[in-house]
Design a protein around this motif. Structure first.
Motif, PDB file in Angstrom:
ATOM      1  N   PHE A 106     -43.623  11.995 -47.289  1.00 22.16           N
ATOM      2  CA  PHE A 106     -44.590  10.998 -46.834  1.00 22.16           C
ATOM      3  C   PHE A 106     -44.367  10.737 -45.347  1.00 22.16           C
ATOM      4  O   PHE A 106     -43.251  10.470 -44.908  1.00 22.16           O
ATOM      5  N   TYR A 107     -45.453  10.819 -44.577  1.00 22.13           N
ATOM      6  CA  TYR A 107     -45.402  10.640 -43.129  1.00 22.13           C
ATOM      7  C   TYR A 107     -46.032   9.327 -42.674  1.00 22.13           C
ATOM      8  O   TYR A 107     -47.065   8.900 -43.223  1.00 22.13           O
ATOM      9  N   SER A 108     -45.470   8.766 -41.622  1.00 20.17           N
ATOM     10  CA  SER A 108     -46.235   7.855 -40.767  1.00 20.17           C
ATOM     11  C   SER A 108     -47.054   8.744 -39.843  1.00 20.17           C
ATOM     12  O   SER A 108     -46.504   9.542 -39.083  1.00 20.17           O
ATOM     13  N   HIS A 109     -48.370   8.611 -39.909  1.00 22.05           N
ATOM     14  CA  HIS A 109     -49.267   9.562 -39.247  1.00 22.05           C
ATOM     15  C   HIS A 109     -49.415   9.315 -37.739  1.00 22.05           C
ATOM     16  O   HIS A 109     -49.781  10.222 -37.000  1.00 22.05           O
ATOM     17  N   ARG A 110     -49.159   8.088 -37.309  1.00 28.69           N
ATOM     18  CA  ARG A 110     -49.170   7.814 -35.868  1.00 28.69           C
ATOM     19  C   ARG A 110     -48.397   6.534 -35.571  1.00 28.69           C
ATOM     20  O   ARG A 110     -48.254   5.657 -36.421  1.00 28.69           O
ATOM     21  N   TYR A 111     -47.911   6.454 -34.348  1.00 28.13           N
ATOM     22  CA  TYR A 111     -47.146   5.300 -33.900  1.00 28.13           C
ATOM     23  C   TYR A 111     -48.064   4.101 -33.725  1.00 28.13           C
ATOM     24  O   TYR A 111     -49.156   4.212 -33.169  1.00 28.13           O
ATOM     25  N   ASP A 112     -47.623   2.963 -34.212  1.00 32.87           N
ATOM     26  CA  ASP A 112     -48.378   1.718 -34.083  1.00 32.87           C
ATOM     27  C   ASP A 112     -47.657   0.811 -33.086  1.00 32.87           C
ATOM     28  O   ASP A 112     -46.611   0.232 -33.403  1.00 32.87           O
ATOM     29  N   PRO A 113     -48.190   0.651 -31.870  1.00 36.33           N
ATOM     30  CA  PRO A 113     -47.499  -0.145 -30.851  1.00 36.33           C
ATOM     31  C   PRO A 113     -47.541  -1.643 -31.119  1.00 36.33           C
ATOM     32  O   PRO A 113     -46.812  -2.408 -30.476  1.00 36.33           O
ATOM     33  N   ASN A 114     -48.369  -2.081 -32.044  1.00 33.55           N
ATOM     34  CA  ASN A 114     -48.551  -3.510 -32.288  1.00 33.55           C
ATOM     35  C   ASN A 114     -47.852  -4.028 -33.536  1.00 33.55           C
ATOM     36  O   ASN A 114     -47.847  -5.228 -33.791  1.00 33.55           O
ATOM     37  N   THR A 115     -47.269  -3.121 -34.324  1.00 32.26           N
ATOM     38  CA  THR A 115     -46.506  -3.515 -35.505  1.00 32.26           C
ATOM     39  C   THR A 115     -45.033  -3.256 -35.228  1.00 32.26           C
ATOM     40  O   THR A 115     -44.692  -2.193 -34.697  1.00 32.26           O
ATOM     41  N   PRO A 116     -44.155  -4.187 -35.557  1.00 25.04           N
ATOM     42  CA  PRO A 116     -42.724  -3.936 -35.348  1.00 25.04           C
ATOM     43  C   PRO A 116     -42.312  -2.626 -36.010  1.00 25.04           C
ATOM     44  O   PRO A 116     -42.665  -2.368 -37.175  1.00 25.04           O
ATOM     45  N   ILE A 117     -41.577  -1.816 -35.276  1.00 23.80           N
ATOM     46  CA  ILE A 117     -41.186  -0.506 -35.798  1.00 23.80           C
ATOM     47  C   ILE A 117     -40.394  -0.644 -37.092  1.00 23.80           C
ATOM     48  O   ILE A 117     -40.512   0.179 -38.007  1.00 23.80           O
ATOM     49  N   GLU A 118     -39.633  -1.749 -37.200  1.00 31.51           N
ATOM     50  CA  GLU A 118     -38.834  -1.980 -38.407  1.00 31.51           C
ATOM     51  C   GLU A 118     -39.711  -2.195 -39.636  1.00 31.51           C
ATOM     52  O   GLU A 118     -39.343  -1.804 -40.748  1.00 31.51           O
ATOM     53  N   GLU A 119     -40.877  -2.800 -39.436  1.00 31.69           N
ATOM     54  CA  GLU A 119     -41.777  -3.028 -40.572  1.00 31.69           C
ATOM     55  C   GLU A 119     -42.307  -1.703 -41.115  1.00 31.69           C
ATOM     56  O   GLU A 119     -42.312  -1.465 -42.333  1.00 31.69           O
ATOM     57  N   THR A 120     -42.764  -0.858 -40.203  1.00 31.50           N
ATOM     58  CA  THR A 120     -43.269   0.458 -40.614  1.00 31.50           C
ATOM     59  C   THR A 120     -42.182   1.267 -41.306  1.00 31.50           C
ATOM     60  O   THR A 120     -42.394   1.825 -42.388  1.00 31.50           O
ATOM     61  N   LEU A 121     -41.013   1.320 -40.703  1.00 36.90           N
ATOM     62  CA  LEU A 121     -39.933   2.150 -41.233  1.00 36.90           C
ATOM     63  C   LEU A 121     -39.385   1.610 -42.552  1.00 36.90           C
ATOM     64  O   LEU A 121     -39.077   2.390 -43.463  1.00 36.90           O
ATOM     65  N   GLN A 122     -39.272   0.287 -42.676  1.00 29.06           N
ATOM     66  CA  GLN A 122     -38.760  -0.265 -43.929  1.00 29.06           C
ATOM     67  C   GLN A 122     -39.732  -0.014 -45.079  1.00 29.06           C
ATOM     68  O   GLN A 122     -39.309   0.246 -46.216  1.00 29.06           O
ATOM     69  N   ALA A 123     -41.020  -0.060 -44.795  1.00 28.63           N
ATOM     70  CA  ALA A 123     -42.002   0.279 -45.833  1.00 28.63           C
ATOM     71  C   ALA A 123     -41.805   1.719 -46.299  1.00 28.63           C
ATOM     72  O   ALA A 123     -41.871   2.014 -47.500  1.00 28.63           O
TER      73      ALA A 123
END
Length: 313
Positions: free
Chosen positions: A136-153
């Motif tokens: 499962f990939y994160s398809h693109r970087y989100d500059p407005n969401t904390p990186i920790e939120e994306t990665l922890q999900a």
């Protein structure tokens, strides 16, 4: 079509590469579902291409939630393929999907929030008729969401058994470094990055991303290896009437500058001198880059896929 029985010699001609410092071996050529597998495409053609791919050792199918068109329909096609042909071979397949681009209406159907990623993986599994995806990939970087939120999900998606491995696509180098640290600390290491790489677009090399992969023991898979068809013999003598460029689809006529045409003809001459096509030459160039695990190819026919497989050596 008759019941599908895979080619008994399907692993004889393919070569496999270890994905970074992991237990995963990926085929040097993987099949991308970005084009030609949507609801607008004939199912039987998609089925022929996928059967041909697997019969020739391509075990990795790459998708995303919004591949189609329409959105989600490439995953629905895969679900139908699983039911019709590939259920007996599930454990031989390495299936990936992604979330990060526009998928559904409203504020929760895009980017990198936990809300979006969690909903997306559930939707994807339902469409593909799968209990889990391999990657499962994160398809693109989100500059407005904390990186920790994306990665922890993403970590939680693995812990819930909905994905075996994690990947990242289209993230800047600084964010990749942080992601690799975060995921390693939580025992869900970054398996692979997916980025655009071809002879005309060398950002992963120039930006240091490929060096990052080598340093950190992360795999790398290249998409758009033929630059939407520019790195084939299709445009060496003008713009064909039925081409993507003539339709303004992904390619525009003004892109075919005199300088680009000169480059293409020079590379084509090198390819022919070695008995290769320009496309084969371009694919081999990517696979020769140290740190590249696999190259993602699309195909609108089995004949096209057969030609692309000539890059294996």
């Amino acid at each position: 079509m008759e019941k599908y029985l895979a080619n008994e010699k399907r692993y004889d001609g393919m070569k496999y590469e270890r994905c970074g410092r992991s237990g995963v071996m990926l085929p040097r050529v993987s099949l991308g579902f970005w084009h030609n597998f949507g609801s607008v495409d004939p199912y039987e053609r998609s089925r022929e291409i996928t059967r041909y791919a697997f019969d020739n050792g391509i075990t990795h199918f790459d998708l995303a939630n919004n591949y189609g068109p329409s959105y989600g329909s490439a995953e629905e096609t895969l679900g139908r393929l699983m039911d019709d042909d590939f259920r007996p071979y599930r454990d031989e397949l390495f299936i990936s999907t992604k979330a990060g681009y526009d998928m559904w209406a409203g504020p929760y159907g895009d980017w990198g929030s936990r809300k979006y990623l969690m909903a997306s993986i559930d939707q994807s599994l339902k469409r593909m008729h799968l209990d889990y995806v391999d990657l499962f990939y994160s398809h693109r970087y989100d500059p407005n969401t904390p990186i920790e939120e994306t990665l922890q999900a993403m970590v939680d998606i693995v812990r819930q058994g909905k994905a075996l491995y994690l990947g990242i696509s289209n993230w800047p180098l600084e964010a990749l470094e942080k992601a690799a640290d975060y995921l390693a600390e939580r025992d869900a290491p970054l398996l692979i990055i997916q980025d655009k790489l071809n002879m005309l677009h060398r950002d992963p090399i120039e930006s240091g991303k490929l060096d990052f992969c080598r340093r950190r023991g992360v795999g790398m898979i290249a998409f758009s290896p033929l630059a939407q068809g520019l790195l084939t013999d299709r445009y060496l003598n003008g713009i064909p009437a039925d081409s993507r460029m003539s339709k303004g689809k992904f390619l525009r006529e003004e892109m075919l500058t005199p300088e680009l045409l000169t480059f293409l003809k020079e590379e084509n001459a090198k390819a022919q001198a070695n008995g290769h096509t320009l496309a084969e030459h371009a694919l081999r160039w990517i696979l020769d880059q140290e740190g590249v695990t696999s190259v993602l190819v699309g195909a609108s026919s089995t004949a096209q896929l057969q030609k692309n497989l000539q890059c294996i050596r």
